[in-house]
Write an enzyme that holds these catalytic residues in place. Structure first.
Site, short mmCIF file in Angstrom:
data_model
loop_
_atom_site.label_atom_id
_atom_site.label_comp_id
_atom_site.label_asym_id
_atom_site.label_seq_id
_atom_site.Cartn_x
_atom_site.Cartn_y
_atom_site.Cartn_z
CG ASN A 176 87.23 31.41 96.06
OD1 ASN A 176 87.07 30.43 95.67
ND2 ASN A 176 87.35 31.47 97.77
CG ASP A 202 79.17 40.71 103.53
OD1 ASP A 202 79.16 40.21 102.37
OD2 ASP A 202 78.42 40.47 104.49
CE1 TYR A 212 77.36 27.92 93.47
CE2 TYR A 212 76.71 26.16 92.03
CZ TYR A 212 77.61 26.90 92.83
OH TYR A 212 79.00 26.31 92.80
#
Ligand code: ADP
Length: 255
Positions: free
Chosen positions: A90, A63, A157
């Site tokens: 990624n 994680d 984001y």
């Protein structure tokens, strides 16, 4: 001659989507891949697909929001393969179009940890390893068209995707001039594997703003399209490409 013959690569978030496509493509080109994701079944599926195609891969369940785990992941490449040539950050998540008003400290931290802190933590470990190697190494951080445009995602984001471009350029400027470490960004547009499919309970204000910006009317690329672009950036063909951002969006943001 395979384009990544003799190379080793870590790809985070390679249990699904474009990360999986990159892992398959890199292995096809001769790289040994450390397939890492928090999704254990996804890791196994990617490793199995690489092995079935005659490639070499090792699975890793990490994680990336856990700093110690990211550190261990980077050093695992050295343990498994003896060297680390390619690092692809990624793994990523979206924030369901949360706006600056609806974002909470918790939602903000979650996105920033995975999309920005994880690349920071992994690069911090990987750069010294790569610098010490005769042939150096390559870093590829995955941003997004949300790294340039305010209306391509939610507040956290978009912030994370802008920031990862700055981080990558700084790495290239600081370490790249010695010719040992190249660091570039791939900025995908809409991808069918998309992270967008993981959106739950979208914030109505943020979603409306995205719609108004044309954010949903985009050409759709495939994971393989992203893997091909990534392959170029990590291969020796891009040896003079450093601190660059390659936009792969089918012309969406050129409109
Ligand atoms: P895309 O390929 O379009 O970016 P996906 O959601 O298919 O979107 O892929 C993102 C990958 O990142 C998934 O495999 C997911 O499990 C992984 N991922 C998301 N968060 C984490 C995390 N905290 N640690 C490791 N992997 C993560």
């Amino acid at each position: 001659m395979a384009r990544l013959a003799g190379k080793t690569a870590i790809i985070t978030g390679s249990g699904n989507g474009m990360g999986k496509a990159m892992a398959l493509r890199f292995a096809q080109e001769g790289a040994q891949v450390l397939v890492s994701d928090r999704d254990e079944a996804g890791v196994q599926a990617t490793v199995d697909a690489i092995t079935a195609a005659g490639g070499k891969a090792v699975g890793d369940v990490t994680d990336v929001s856990d700093e110690a785990a990211v550190k261990a992941l980077v050093h695992r490449a050295e343990t498994e393969f003896g060297h680390l040539d390619i690092l692809v950050n990624n793994a990523g998540i979206v924030d369901n179009f949360k706006t600056v008003v609806s974002a909470t400290d918790e939602s903000w931290d979650k996105v920033l940890k995975i999309n920005l802190y994880a690349p920071f933590w992994s690069c911090r470990e990987a750069v010294p390893i790569m610098e010490a190697q005769e042939n150096g190494g390559v870093i590829l951080n995955i941003s997004s068209v949300g790294g340039f445009f305010g209306g391509r995602g939610g507040a956290a984001y978009v912030t994370s995707k802008h920031a990862v471009i700055g981080l990558t350029r700084n790495i290239a400027a600081t370490y790249g001039v010695k010719g040992k470490v190249r660091a570039n960004v791939l900025a995908p547009g809409s991808v069918v594997t998309n992270i967008g499919a993981t959106i739950t309970d979208p914030d109505p204000v943020g979603q409306k703003a995205l719609q108004a910006s044309g954010g949903f009317e985009s050409p759709q690329g495939s994971g393989e399209d992203m893997a091909d672009a990534a392959l170029y950036l990590v291969s020796d063909e891009a040896k003079f490409v450093n601190g660059s951002v390659l936009v792969a969006d089918g012309g969406w943001t050129a409109l």
